[in-house]
Design an enzyme around this catalytic site. Structure first.
Site, PDB file in Angstrom:
ATOM      1  N   ARG A  95       0.883  -1.178   0.000  1.00 42.08           N
ATOM      2  CA  ARG A  95       0.000   0.000   0.000  1.00 42.08           C
ATOM      3  C   ARG A  95       0.914   1.219   0.000  1.00 42.08           C
ATOM      4  O   ARG A  95       1.689   1.406   0.950  1.00 42.08           O
ATOM      5  CB  ARG A  95      -0.897  -0.014   1.240  1.00 42.08           C
ATOM      6  CG  ARG A  95      -1.589   1.298   1.502  1.00 42.08           C
ATOM      7  CD  ARG A  95      -2.681   1.203   2.543  1.00 42.08           C
ATOM      8  NE  ARG A  95      -3.831   0.498   2.012  1.00 42.08           N
ATOM      9  CZ  ARG A  95      -5.049   0.528   2.553  1.00 42.08           C
ATOM     10  NH1 ARG A  95      -5.273   1.222   3.647  1.00 42.08           N
ATOM     11  NH2 ARG A  95      -6.050  -0.124   2.008  1.00 42.08           N
ATOM     12  N   HIS A 127      -7.360   0.753  -6.295  1.00 40.76           N
ATOM     13  CA  HIS A 127      -7.546  -0.159  -5.161  1.00 40.76           C
ATOM     14  C   HIS A 127      -8.222  -1.431  -5.698  1.00 40.76           C
ATOM     15  O   HIS A 127      -9.375  -1.737  -5.392  1.00 40.76           O
ATOM     16  CB  HIS A 127      -8.405   0.527  -4.098  1.00 40.76           C
ATOM     17  CG  HIS A 127      -8.343  -0.103  -2.741  1.00 40.76           C
ATOM     18  ND1 HIS A 127      -7.541  -1.192  -2.440  1.00 40.76           N
ATOM     19  CD2 HIS A 127      -8.990   0.210  -1.576  1.00 40.76           C
ATOM     20  CE1 HIS A 127      -7.696  -1.510  -1.169  1.00 40.76           C
ATOM     21  NE2 HIS A 127      -8.570  -0.681  -0.627  1.00 40.76           N
ATOM     22  N   GLN A 130      -9.964  -4.106  -3.415  1.00 36.13           N
ATOM     23  CA  GLN A 130     -11.279  -3.642  -2.970  1.00 36.13           C
ATOM     24  C   GLN A 130     -12.324  -3.901  -4.058  1.00 36.13           C
ATOM     25  O   GLN A 130     -13.442  -4.353  -3.779  1.00 36.13           O
ATOM     26  CB  GLN A 130     -11.203  -2.139  -2.655  1.00 36.13           C
ATOM     27  CG  GLN A 130     -12.530  -1.500  -2.292  1.00 36.13           C
ATOM     28  CD  GLN A 130     -13.028  -1.942  -0.924  1.00 36.13           C
ATOM     29  OE1 GLN A 130     -12.301  -1.850   0.054  1.00 36.13           O
ATOM     30  NE2 GLN A 130     -14.251  -2.422  -0.843  1.00 36.13           N
ATOM     31  N   ASP A 225     -17.304   6.830  -1.268  1.00 40.49           N
ATOM     32  CA  ASP A 225     -16.027   6.716  -0.546  1.00 40.49           C
ATOM     33  C   ASP A 225     -15.765   8.082   0.083  1.00 40.49           C
ATOM     34  O   ASP A 225     -16.441   9.068  -0.246  1.00 40.49           O
ATOM     35  CB  ASP A 225     -14.908   6.307  -1.536  1.00 40.49           C
ATOM     36  CG  ASP A 225     -13.543   6.149  -0.879  1.00 40.49           C
ATOM     37  OD1 ASP A 225     -13.493   5.970   0.363  1.00 40.49           O
ATOM     38  OD2 ASP A 225     -12.524   6.205  -1.598  1.00 40.49           O
ATOM     39  N   CYS A 264     -16.521   1.479   0.686  1.00 39.93           N
ATOM     40  CA  CYS A 264     -15.335   0.650   0.934  1.00 39.93           C
ATOM     41  C   CYS A 264     -14.867   0.741   2.379  1.00 39.93           C
ATOM     42  O   CYS A 264     -14.161  -0.144   2.848  1.00 39.93           O
ATOM     43  CB  CYS A 264     -14.216   1.044  -0.026  1.00 39.93           C
ATOM     44  SG  CYS A 264     -13.751   2.780   0.127  1.00 39.93           S
ATOM     45  N   ARG A 292     -13.528  -8.739   1.522  1.00 35.42           N
ATOM     46  CA  ARG A 292     -12.126  -8.380   1.300  1.00 35.42           C
ATOM     47  C   ARG A 292     -11.232  -9.620   1.475  1.00 35.42           C
ATOM     48  O   ARG A 292     -10.244  -9.778   0.772  1.00 35.42           O
ATOM     49  CB  ARG A 292     -11.697  -7.269   2.280  1.00 35.42           C
ATOM     50  CG  ARG A 292     -12.379  -5.917   2.054  1.00 35.42           C
ATOM     51  CD  ARG A 292     -12.046  -5.326   0.674  1.00 35.42           C
ATOM     52  NE  ARG A 292     -10.630  -5.321   0.424  1.00 35.42           N
ATOM     53  CZ  ARG A 292      -9.782  -4.400   0.861  1.00 35.42           C
ATOM     54  NH1 ARG A 292     -10.231  -3.359   1.533  1.00 35.42           N
ATOM     55  NH2 ARG A 292      -8.480  -4.481   0.591  1.00 35.42           N
TER      56      ARG A 292
END
Ligand code: CP
Ligand code: NVA
Length: 310
Positions: A95, A127, A130, A225, A264, A292
């Protein structure tokens, strides 16, 4: 050649469908006796835990490190960190703030012939892990054929939006992005999503505008988001003003009688989503968080099927 997973478009539509099927199949012990390195430059609740538990369920051993621990690009370059991890691990997840760091890591392991895949655990650009969980959640709620379904995203056209839109158009969904001017995808970013829709050949499409109410009409899914992503904290005040009205609340939900709501997470109640909608029966956010982990099982298993995890 080692296949990496830096964005949804790294997979073909058939491979994407295979990831979804693998995610729902009982996990194998493909990582038995192997390690997976998980590097984080930013905070995480879901991504770290879902990735670690997926590795455990596949028989492997996850090692999570913060970027501070290896002092990325100061003590040692990202290239050298990736090539070090490749000596001990079957895969590397990261990440990062800057997507280019993932590309540098992938290029370095490739150039050295180490044959270890890099998995994007969120960058400023995308992402994708996700987005796999989002597809799994939508298929569970709406049925496995998502073609023709309408997905309306409300808020900042960001990393989550890009991967989500790529994944959704690949399944033939009609994606509508409602974002204020200045926070929309530019023409080339939109063209990239549209091109992936054409390449997928499932009839998916993408549309962008600034009117959440109009875009919510007849939507099957409403998605949002945060207005301020990690790394943009200095812009939070300005963004709060720009995004006023871009909230999934009861009024917006009333525009579409049957839509489910996705986020998310983490969520900011009273900003991009109202507390009542967040807690309502139409909100599938916890099922999305659940997926996830199944998504990571699908991704690691697919990378093994592609020969990238050996
Ligand atoms: N959705 C998501 O990636 O959550 P975390 O930032 O907590 O990992
Ligand atoms: N867009 C958000 C997603 C967090 C999971 C961010 O990048 O901070």
């Amino acid at each position: 050649m080692t296949r990496h997973f830096l964005e949804i478009s790294d997979l073909s539509v058939d491979e994407l469908r295979e990831v979804l099927d693998l995610a729902m199949a009982p996990p194998t012990s493909l990582l038995s006796g192997r390690g997976v390195a998980l590097l984080f430059e930013k905070p995480s609740a879901r991504t770290r835990h879902s990735s670690e538990m997926a590795v455990v369920q596949l028989g492997g051993h996850p090692i999570t490190v913060s970027a501070a621990e290896v002092d990325l690009d100061r003590r040692e370059t990202a290239e050298d960190v990736a090539r070090t991890f490749a000596q001990y691990h079957a895969a590397i997840g990261a990440r990062v703030f800057d997507h280019a760091v993932l590309e540098r890591m992938a290029a370095a392991v490739d150039a050295s012939g180490f044959g270890v895949p890099i998995v994007n655990l969120l960058s400023d650009r995308g992402h994708p892990c996700q987005a796999i969980a989002d597809l799994l959640t939508m298929r569970e709620a709406l049925g496995s054929d998502l073609a023709g379904r309408v997905l309306t995203y409300v808020g900042d056209a960001n990393n989550v939006t890009r991967s989500l839109a790529l994944a959704a158009v690949a399944m033939g969904m009609q994606v509508r992005i409602a974002a204020p001017e200045g926070y929309q995808f530019d023409a080339s970013e939109l063209a990239e999503i549209a091109a992936f829709a054409v390449e997928a050949g499932e009839g998916g499409s993408v549309l962008q505008g600034a009117d959440p109410e109009a875009f919510a009409e007849h939507a099957d899914v409403l998605y949002t988001d945060v207005w301020t992503s990690m790394g943009q904290e200095a812009e939070a005040m300005e963004r709060r003003a720009a995004f006023a009205g871009y909230c999934i609340d009861a009024d917006l939900l009333a525009r579409t009688p049957s839509a489910v709501v996705l986020h998310c997470l983490p969520a900011h109640r009273g900003e991009e989503i109202s507390a009542d909608v967040f807690e309502s029966a139409r909100s599938l956010v916890w099922r999305q968080a659940f997926h996830r982990r199944t998504a990571m099982i699908g991704i690691f298993t697919m990378l093994a099927q592609l020969g990238s995890i050996q």
